[in-house]
Design an enzyme around this catalytic site. Structure first.
Site, PDB file in Angstrom:
ATOM      1  N   CYS A  76       0.830  -1.241   0.000  1.00  0.00           N
ATOM      2  CA  CYS A  76       0.000   0.000   0.000  1.00  0.00           C
ATOM      3  C   CYS A  76       0.855   1.278   0.000  1.00  0.00           C
ATOM      4  CB  CYS A  76      -0.922   0.057   1.204  1.00  0.00           C
ATOM      5  SG  CYS A  76      -2.148  -1.204   1.261  1.00  0.00           S
ATOM      6  N   ARG A 113      -0.139  -4.061  -0.771  1.00  0.00           N
ATOM      7  CA  ARG A 113      -0.106  -5.151  -1.714  1.00  0.00           C
ATOM      8  C   ARG A 113      -1.423  -5.912  -1.796  1.00  0.00           C
ATOM      9  NH1 ARG A 113       0.841 -10.420  -1.940  1.00  0.00           N
ATOM     10  NH2 ARG A 113       1.981 -11.144  -3.723  1.00  0.00           N
ATOM     11  N   ASP A 162      -1.006 -14.800   2.383  1.00  0.00           N
ATOM     12  CA  ASP A 162      -1.835 -14.555   1.207  1.00  0.00           C
ATOM     13  C   ASP A 162      -2.829 -15.707   1.088  1.00  0.00           C
ATOM     14  OD1 ASP A 162      -2.948 -14.054  -1.274  1.00  0.00           O
ATOM     15  OD2 ASP A 162      -1.021 -13.758  -2.278  1.00  0.00           O
TER      16      ASP A 162
END
Length: 149
Positions: free
Chosen positions: A2, A8, A112
């Site tokens: 960011c 991200r 993630d």
């Protein structure tokens, strides 16, 4: 990642935008990737989790690669885990002193959830939410975020 603040994750971006707006602060928050396929939409689970929490994450948003110019302009860069931080520091050495883990204050990396089931996205949302709240609060207290005009 960011910037302006770079981030991200589209979920992290949505949360940072939400908390900045909620507090009436002035900041530009953008999400950029290091390796995400350019043009890829947010994962449907990410959109669903954001909507369930009442935070807009628009399905028409598309992944964009980070540029050197954006990294140079960024006041703060947030990444999700230590490997992303190392990659940012290697590729953009001038960003080293302004690149932080979103989950730093919770002492955690944020995995993630791509290719994982919905509960992984919910876990990542909870972690991003805690990190976004704490970072916005701390940046505001440090005078790096000011009230919107």
């Amino acid at each position: 990642m960011c910037t302006g603040n770079v981030c991200r994750s589209p979920m992290a971006e949505a949360l940072l935008v939400h908390y900045v707006a909620h507090l009436g602060l002035d900041a530009t928050v953008i999400s950029r990737g290091l390796a995400a396929p350019v043009g890829r939409p947010p994962h449907p689970h990410a959109v669903a989790v954001a909507q369930a929490h009442g935070v807009p994450l628009h399905p028409e948003k598309r992944a964009v690669a980070v540029s050197s110019a954006e990294m140079a302009l960024a006041a703060v860069v947030f990444v999700m885990d230590g490997s992303h931080r190392r990659e940012v520091q290697e590729r953009f050495p001038t960003a080293s002193g302004k690149t932080f883990l979103l989950g730093q204050w919770q002492g955690e990396d944020i995995a993630d959830p791509i290719n994982e089931p919905l509960p992984a996205f919910e876990r990542a949302w909870q972690q991003c939410e805690k990190g976004a709240q704490e970072w916005v609060k701390r940046l505001h207290e440090a005078g790096m975020l000011r009230a919107a005009a």
